[in-house]
Design a protein around this motif. Sequence first.
Motif, PDB file in Angstrom:
ATOM      1  N   LEU A 142      12.968   6.768  -0.002  1.00 33.13           N
ATOM      2  CA  LEU A 142      13.731   5.547  -0.270  1.00 33.13           C
ATOM      3  C   LEU A 142      15.170   5.680   0.212  1.00 33.13           C
ATOM      4  O   LEU A 142      15.803   4.682   0.595  1.00 33.13           O
ATOM      5  CB  LEU A 142      13.709   5.212  -1.759  1.00 33.13           C
ATOM      6  N   LEU A 143      15.706   6.895   0.166  1.00 37.87           N
ATOM      7  CA  LEU A 143      17.087   7.089   0.610  1.00 37.87           C
ATOM      8  C   LEU A 143      17.248   6.863   2.101  1.00 37.87           C
ATOM      9  O   LEU A 143      18.366   6.624   2.586  1.00 37.87           O
ATOM     10  CB  LEU A 143      17.551   8.506   0.257  1.00 37.87           C
ATOM     11  N   THR A 196       9.525  -2.793   2.753  1.00 35.95           N
ATOM     12  CA  THR A 196      10.513  -2.142   1.886  1.00 35.95           C
ATOM     13  C   THR A 196      10.315  -2.561   0.442  1.00 35.95           C
ATOM     14  O   THR A 196      10.372  -1.737  -0.485  1.00 35.95           O
ATOM     15  CB  THR A 196      11.927  -2.478   2.353  1.00 35.95           C
ATOM     16  N   ARG A 197      10.089  -3.855   0.206  1.00 39.45           N
ATOM     17  CA  ARG A 197       9.868  -4.321  -1.161  1.00 39.45           C
ATOM     18  C   ARG A 197       8.606  -3.701  -1.755  1.00 39.45           C
ATOM     19  O   ARG A 197       8.572  -3.353  -2.937  1.00 39.45           O
ATOM     20  CB  ARG A 197       9.774  -5.850  -1.187  1.00 39.45           C
ATOM     21  N   ASP A 198       7.547  -3.552  -0.949  1.00 42.15           N
ATOM     22  CA  ASP A 198       6.322  -2.918  -1.439  1.00 42.15           C
ATOM     23  C   ASP A 198       6.578  -1.466  -1.847  1.00 42.15           C
ATOM     24  O   ASP A 198       6.072  -0.998  -2.879  1.00 42.15           O
ATOM     25  CB  ASP A 198       5.237  -2.972  -0.360  1.00 42.15           C
ATOM     26  N   ALA A 199       7.364  -0.761  -1.017  1.00 42.13           N
ATOM     27  CA  ALA A 199       7.667   0.639  -1.339  1.00 42.13           C
ATOM     28  C   ALA A 199       8.466   0.742  -2.633  1.00 42.13           C
ATOM     29  O   ALA A 199       8.213   1.625  -3.470  1.00 42.13           O
ATOM     30  CB  ALA A 199       8.437   1.283  -0.188  1.00 42.13           C
ATOM     31  N   LEU A 200       9.417  -0.161  -2.825  1.00 40.27           N
ATOM     32  CA  LEU A 200      10.207  -0.146  -4.053  1.00 40.27           C
ATOM     33  C   LEU A 200       9.336  -0.435  -5.272  1.00 40.27           C
ATOM     34  O   LEU A 200       9.475   0.197  -6.328  1.00 40.27           O
ATOM     35  CB  LEU A 200      11.339  -1.170  -3.958  1.00 40.27           C
ATOM     36  N   ARG A 201       8.435  -1.401  -5.142  1.00 35.75           N
ATOM     37  CA  ARG A 201       7.546  -1.731  -6.261  1.00 35.75           C
ATOM     38  C   ARG A 201       6.616  -0.563  -6.582  1.00 35.75           C
ATOM     39  O   ARG A 201       6.333  -0.290  -7.754  1.00 35.75           O
ATOM     40  CB  ARG A 201       6.743  -2.991  -5.939  1.00 35.75           C
TER      41      ARG A 201
END
Length: 553
Positions: free
Chosen positions: A59-60, A106-111
């Motif tokens: 994520l970073l 990106t939103r999928d990875a955050l979720r």
Amino acid sequence: MTKHASSSAAAVRAAWLDPTPFTGPREVRAPRTRMQRMFGAGMVGWNVYDDLRVLVMPLLQMQGLTQACDRTLTGALDNATIGTVAKLERLLWSEALRFHALPEPTRDALRDVAGVLVFHQASLGCDVASARIAAEAFALAHDQAEGGQLDRAFLLYRHARLRASDAQASTRDVPYMPCPDHPRLETLDIQASVWLQAFTAFGAARRMIEDEDDILRGGAGQQAEPAPQDGDFDFGLPAPAPEAAPARTVEAILSDAKASRAALSMVVIGDLSHVKKGDRHNDPAKEAEAIVNVPLPLVAPPADLVAARAELLADAPHGERIIDRLLRPQASRAFVGNPPVIIWGPPGAGKTRLARRYGEVMNLQPGILSMAGLTDAVPITGTPRGWSSAGFSVVVRDLLRTRIANPLIVVDEGDKIGTSRQNGNACDALMNLLSVETAARYRDVYLQADVDASRVQWIITANSLDTIPRPLVDRCLVLRLDEPGPEHMRPLALSILAEVRRDRGLDERWVPSFDATEWAALERFWGRRGGSLRALRRLVETALDAREAGPRH
């Protein structure tokens, strides 16, 4: 023979000698999804911090995240606590809602990451997170059982019970110790099986009731009762009251009580009609008849766990963290059960003493099996018939001694376990008894029959983990016991004084507690720095000997 063939043969031989890496639980090397974790999947390396690092580092590298999100990600990596991980979970969910600022991947990875952070909070000791997981796992288990997916329901219910147990006792103030969950999950197999059987039975009963209701309503191919016509005589009298259920007889009450007791017992050795009988002087079936086809009771936890904790702390005040870890799961269990445990620490810290006292307080009738000087597996596995020293395995001996299904066996000096293979390897023999799957069908070589030793409790004590084989360590819950400090001197000295009284057969009225002079002497020679309990016991015995000798003239 080619080099490739020789290497393959060596690999096959190694796997045959030690099949543990292929048959035992494998260490997780890649992060699991939320659903996999709900079924009980473990963390990377069985460690919250390693798992969190593998999840957060990608994520970073992502573009478009806010500075606050970057700071929170870095803070969670540098100092992973319940608070920092919970803050990261909330922030990732809010970041995932910025539809126009971030691309969909990106939103999928955050979720995905936010959805699993609750498991990290639970492992770090958050009771609220454990309750959240338990509630969701219970709901999923119900849905899977309704759909006929009983194997999935079993895993979900087992994990739900584990998290529900953690939710009942917060461990926020207890330091986190990396360890796998599968030893604790395996102790809940029976409860999960009982729940599935009950759920299936209730489901069948409910369907029968629904079918009867359909018939009474005229469904299911049947005709409903005709409605009363005008010509029928109806005097408006009330319908007769249903007959009251007959009072329960004493026999029925006793039968229910017997069934309730049977639910907390198990048969460890079944029918032996297929076993060849020995001679009249050496017949294993005759020697074991006291526990053959006999339901042995499963010892239940003490009704007052708080009092049990206080009693253990009085004997081992420096082992509070270990005592809490052993007692916490018992609050939600019908019978005493823990995964195999390794208690390790410096010599003289009181490891064997704590393990023995735990077994005594929990009424598990503990037995001691010393590994010091043990060069083969015979004391563990027993000796086959035909030898002059033929005898039962250690579990059958303890089952015969205690007449309970879940006795405690304390394996002392576990770091001195032998590695010779002349008469079987002691470590391999012990590993077969520590795994629930193999212990449930343990073959006793003297009895020549299977024994269900899956509920036998094990605590291994060791001064170091370096000489204990890794497959054996992986099967156990590893807990460290440090030396007692000066602040623990008084309760330890009083506990040792009580032991010396019992050993010498002295009455408490003739051997009272220490006076001010004796306390000062104990403080001078031991209490300023703490250390070994053996040294403290010698000082206590010296003080009592000085009393008997009287003052010098």
